[in-house]
Design an enzyme around this catalytic site. Structure first.
Site, mmCIF file in Angstrom:
data_model
loop_
_atom_site.group_PDB
_atom_site.id
_atom_site.type_symbol
_atom_site.label_atom_id
_atom_site.label_comp_id
_atom_site.label_asym_id
_atom_site.label_seq_id
_atom_site.Cartn_x
_atom_site.Cartn_y
_atom_site.Cartn_z
ATOM 1 N N GLU A 107 0.866 -1.171 0.000
ATOM 2 C CA GLU A 107 0.000 0.000 0.000
ATOM 3 C C GLU A 107 0.909 1.228 0.000
ATOM 4 O O GLU A 107 1.827 1.317 0.827
ATOM 5 C CB GLU A 107 -0.890 0.001 1.261
ATOM 6 C CG GLU A 107 -1.816 1.196 1.229
ATOM 7 C CD GLU A 107 -2.764 1.300 2.425
ATOM 8 O OE1 GLU A 107 -2.702 0.448 3.324
ATOM 9 O OE2 GLU A 107 -3.554 2.269 2.421
ATOM 10 N N ARG A 121 5.891 -12.790 9.275
ATOM 11 C CA ARG A 121 6.534 -11.543 8.886
ATOM 12 C C ARG A 121 7.908 -11.445 9.538
ATOM 13 O O ARG A 121 8.188 -12.130 10.528
ATOM 14 C CB ARG A 121 5.673 -10.336 9.256
ATOM 15 C CG ARG A 121 5.435 -10.177 10.749
ATOM 16 C CD ARG A 121 4.318 -9.193 11.058
ATOM 17 N NE ARG A 121 4.602 -7.858 10.601
ATOM 18 C CZ ARG A 121 3.889 -7.212 9.663
ATOM 19 N NH1 ARG A 121 2.874 -7.810 9.077
ATOM 20 N NH2 ARG A 121 4.168 -5.986 9.321
ATOM 21 N N LYS A 133 4.878 0.591 9.468
ATOM 22 C CA LYS A 133 4.843 1.875 8.760
ATOM 23 C C LYS A 133 4.285 2.975 9.655
ATOM 24 O O LYS A 133 4.787 4.093 9.634
ATOM 25 C CB LYS A 133 4.004 1.745 7.496
ATOM 26 C CG LYS A 133 4.812 1.219 6.318
ATOM 27 C CD LYS A 133 4.030 1.333 5.030
ATOM 28 C CE LYS A 133 3.291 0.056 4.756
ATOM 29 N NZ LYS A 133 2.601 0.035 3.464
HETATM 30 P P1 ATP Z 1 3.374 -2.478 8.069
HETATM 31 O O1 ATP Z 1 2.859 -3.544 8.965
HETATM 32 O O2 ATP Z 1 4.834 -2.257 8.175
HETATM 33 O O3 ATP Z 1 2.622 -1.208 8.160
HETATM 34 P P2 ATP Z 1 1.902 -3.499 5.877
HETATM 35 O O4 ATP Z 1 1.725 -4.966 5.964
HETATM 36 O O5 ATP Z 1 0.751 -2.660 6.230
HETATM 37 O O6 ATP Z 1 3.207 -3.062 6.622
HETATM 38 P P3 ATP Z 1 1.791 -3.406 3.042
HETATM 39 O O7 ATP Z 1 2.121 -2.268 2.176
HETATM 40 O O8 ATP Z 1 0.392 -3.826 3.147
HETATM 41 O O9 ATP Z 1 2.385 -3.063 4.458
HETATM 42 O O10 ATP Z 1 2.719 -4.654 2.699
HETATM 43 C C1 ATP Z 1 2.984 -5.117 1.417
HETATM 44 C C2 ATP Z 1 3.398 -6.548 1.492
HETATM 45 O O11 ATP Z 1 4.566 -6.679 2.308
HETATM 46 C C3 ATP Z 1 2.329 -7.401 2.131
HETATM 47 O O12 ATP Z 1 2.191 -8.572 1.384
HETATM 48 C C4 ATP Z 1 2.836 -7.671 3.509
HETATM 49 O O13 ATP Z 1 2.378 -8.886 3.970
HETATM 50 C C5 ATP Z 1 4.352 -7.641 3.303
HETATM 51 N N1 ATP Z 1 5.019 -7.240 4.536
HETATM 52 C C6 ATP Z 1 4.823 -6.126 5.263
HETATM 53 N N2 ATP Z 1 5.584 -6.128 6.376
HETATM 54 C C7 ATP Z 1 6.299 -7.281 6.349
HETATM 55 C C8 ATP Z 1 7.261 -7.887 7.214
HETATM 56 N N3 ATP Z 1 7.659 -7.285 8.348
HETATM 57 N N4 ATP Z 1 7.780 -9.070 6.862
HETATM 58 C C9 ATP Z 1 7.397 -9.677 5.724
HETATM 59 N N5 ATP Z 1 6.497 -9.178 4.869
HETATM 60 C C10 ATP Z 1 5.935 -7.995 5.172
HETATM 61 MG MG MG Z 2 -1.091 -3.773 5.003
#
Ligand code: ATP
Ligand code: MG
Length: 565
Positions: free
Chosen positions: A38, A264, A274
């Site tokens: 996102e 993760r 984020k």
């Molecule tokens: P955050 O939790 O840091 O705000 P998010 O999951 O909201 O991150 P997205 O932009 O939705 O961020 O993530 C894009 C992709 O990256 C998704 O498929 C998510 O599962 C993966 N992702 C995000 N954080 C991690 C992590 N710490 N380890 C592995 N994959 C991740």
């Molecule tokens: Mg997300």
């Protein structure tokens, strides 16, 4: 042992599942993945794990991986973030060819899918407010209550949904919900919200929409539209998988991807969320998303990390089904390992102490032919000028040294890297402060080769630069941003754990003249000091600025060893 370089990635439960699908021909032999960030922040090292996994699996199977901006929630999304994401994934070394997609391009299609769901009696407009919906959802031990609006007629639902789109209602007046089961043991399945009214300007669609789909609705359908075969996401979506499947089943779509969840990445001494990283930026705890202390790809790049180091790290940690915390020392190890191989060795003095070689002729200069890498002659060499006045590291001299101090001291002889044996004969002190400001030394002209013809030995080799030939530089020494292993844990404010010494700026450093005109982003090993990179933002031809990428050894390991004792 772990894999590096070009060896095939070791297998894991995701790859095993995909192999199974290939064997039973579930997706006609296709493997299509996607990385769906996102655009509401910069990518961090956790995202890199997902990038490497999705692109890696696709490459390994001759498949494809799409880059999809999952931009269905206008609040907090922006073009700046989109651009940073595109830039970072490319820098990491991955190629989505012509498959860059935006979920916002599917808004009309998604809306029509919702209409279809209403038509088959599987979605309804609910006019409870957010609090009421939450209250009626029930708990893990109590079933939920059905909404009084659950049995609205299809016509009424269609009419209301169209008017929601047309902007006739206030934010929150109505939502569209899936009609599933308010008694389901999985709370996600208790008539989840699919659409909500939100008057917000979307960075791409502007004010065209005032109705936006929820993640659960948009994501599975975006995957299906793109004919993804394996939709890999993190563990927190495990409970959403039945909903993912339900939506696609009820809509009888042609393409039904398999959602697979993995743990993760969590890193010690690091925050990977984020929302919290934004806090650090907005409240100016750091200078921006690309501050070299940030765990963002942009920050790590500016700090001097290489894409290979990050990819190797992601490969080493592998993928698992349960959460764990990876030691940040492993990441640091990976960057050291890679830079040890590819960084040129040069000399820099961070805290200069002036040295005058009394028996070296004034005005004379000579050059030492010095290879850039001790193990790799192909990296070439440069000439390092030597003259009567030099700088050495203040730490490399002690007036009254303890027994085990092998470096320079009055009466002691050391070797100057690439050059002569030098002996300290006297010191000059500031009469007011008593601080040593200059050393007087002599050199032995017979030791140019680095060895003495009489066979005498020295205890140490130290680095140096020529005073007149060296260039001034600013050097930024970075350390971990947090001083506790798990800053995100517990209820206290994570900013309390910020390491106040995470940045030390040294402004009177000197670097050898070969660095003149070096390109921003270039990486070096400063001999005996660590790995450094020319700052891509603040460095200029006139004023060189270096970032310390990593020390030569893990200083934290020593500290925690001490604490254990
Ligand atoms: P955050 O939790 O840091 O705000 P998010 O999951 O909201 O991150 P997205 O932009 O939705 O961020 O993530 C894009 C992709 O990256 C998704 O498929 C998510 O599962 C993966 N992702 C995000 N954080 C991690 C992590 N710490 N380890 C592995 N994959 C991740
Ligand atoms: Mg997300």
């Amino acid at each position: 042992m772990t894999q590096t370089g070009n060896s095939p990635p070791s297998t894991d439960f995701i790859r095993e599942m995909i192999d199974g699908h290939l064997r039973n021909n579930r997706f006609q032999g296709r493997v299509a993945t996607r990385f769906p960030p996102e655009p509401n922040g910069y990518l961090h090292i956790g995202h890199a794990k997902s990038v490497c996994l999705n692109f890696g699996i696709a490459t390994q199977h001759g498949g494809t991986c799409n880059l999809r901006l999952d931009d269905t929630d206008p609040s907090g999304e922006s073009l700046e973030y989109v651009e940073s994401i595109i830039n970072d994934v490319r820098w990491l070394g991955f190629d989505w060819e012509d498959r860059l997609f935006y979920a916002s391009d599917y808004f009309e299609q998604l809306f029509q899918f919702a209409v279809q769901l209403i038509k088959v009696g599987k979605a309804y407009v609910c006019s409870l407010n957010a609090d009421e919906i939450r209250e009626q959802r029930g708990t893990l031990t109590e079933p939920g209550k059905e909404s009084p609006y659950r049995d609205r007629s299809m016509e009424e639902n269609l009419d209301l949904f169209a008017r929601m789109r047309a902007g006739e209602f206030e934010d929150g007046a109505h939502v569209l919900r899936a009609k599933i089961d308010m008694t389901s043991p999985n709370i996600t399945m208790r008539d989840p919200i699919l659409y909500r009214i939100k008057r917000a300007t979307h960075y791409r669609t502007g004010t065209l929409w005032c109705l936006y789909p929820m993640y659960d609705f948009a994501h599975c359908l975006s995957d299906s539209i793109e004919k993804i075969t394996h939709s890999i996401c993190t563990l927190e979506f495990e409970n959403n998988r039945p909903l993912y499947d339900w939506i696609l089943d009820e809509l009888k779509v042609e393409s039904h991807p398999q959602q697979i969840e993995f743990a993760r990445l969590n890193l010690s001494y690091t925050i990977l969320s984020k929302r919290r990283l934004i806090e650090l930026v907005v409240n100016e705890y750091v200078t921006g998303w690309d501050d070299p202390r940030m765990p963002t790809i942009a920050g790590m790049r500016r700090r001097g990390y290489t894409p290979e180091a990050i990819r190797n790290f992601c490969e080493r940690i592998g993928v698992a089904k349960n959460d764990s915390i990876i030691d940040v020392a492993l990441l640091e190890y990976c960057v050291r390992e890679n830079l040890n191989e590819k960084a040129r060795r040069v000399m820099a003095v961070l805290n200069p102490l002036r040295v005058v070689i009394d028996n070296y002729p004034e005005g004379q200069t000579e050059e030492f032919h010095s290879p850039y890498h001790p193990q790799n002659p192909q990296m070439g060499s440069r000439k390092v000028p030597f003259s009567r006045v030099l700088y050495i590291e203040r730490d490399d001299f002690m007036e009254n040294p303890p027994k085990k101090f092998y470096r320079l001291a009055p009466g002691k002889e050391v070797r100057f890297r690439y050059g002569y044996f030098i002996k300290c004969v006297s010191v000059v002190k500031d009469p007011k402060t008593g601080q040593v400001v200059e050393l007087h030394c002599t050199y032995d002209p017979e030791t140019r080769s680095g060895f003495a013809p009489d066979g005498r030995k020295v205890d140490a080799t130290i680095h140096w630069v020529s005073a007149d030939h060296s260039l001034p530089a600013e050097v930024r020494l970075y350390d971990r941003l947090f001083n506790v292993p798990n800053p995100g844990e517990g209820s206290s404010d994570f900013t309390e754990y910020l390491n106040k010494k995470s940045l030390e700026i040294l402004r009177s450093c000197r670097v050898e003249p070969s660095l003149k005109g070096a390109t921003p982003g270039s990486r070096y090993q400063f001999e005996r000091l660590g790995y450094f990179c020319i700052d891509s933002v603040d460095s200029s031809r006139k004023a060189l600025v270096f970032n310390r990428t990593a020390t030569l050894r893990d200083a934290w390991a020593k500290i925690s060893e001490k604490e254990k004792r």
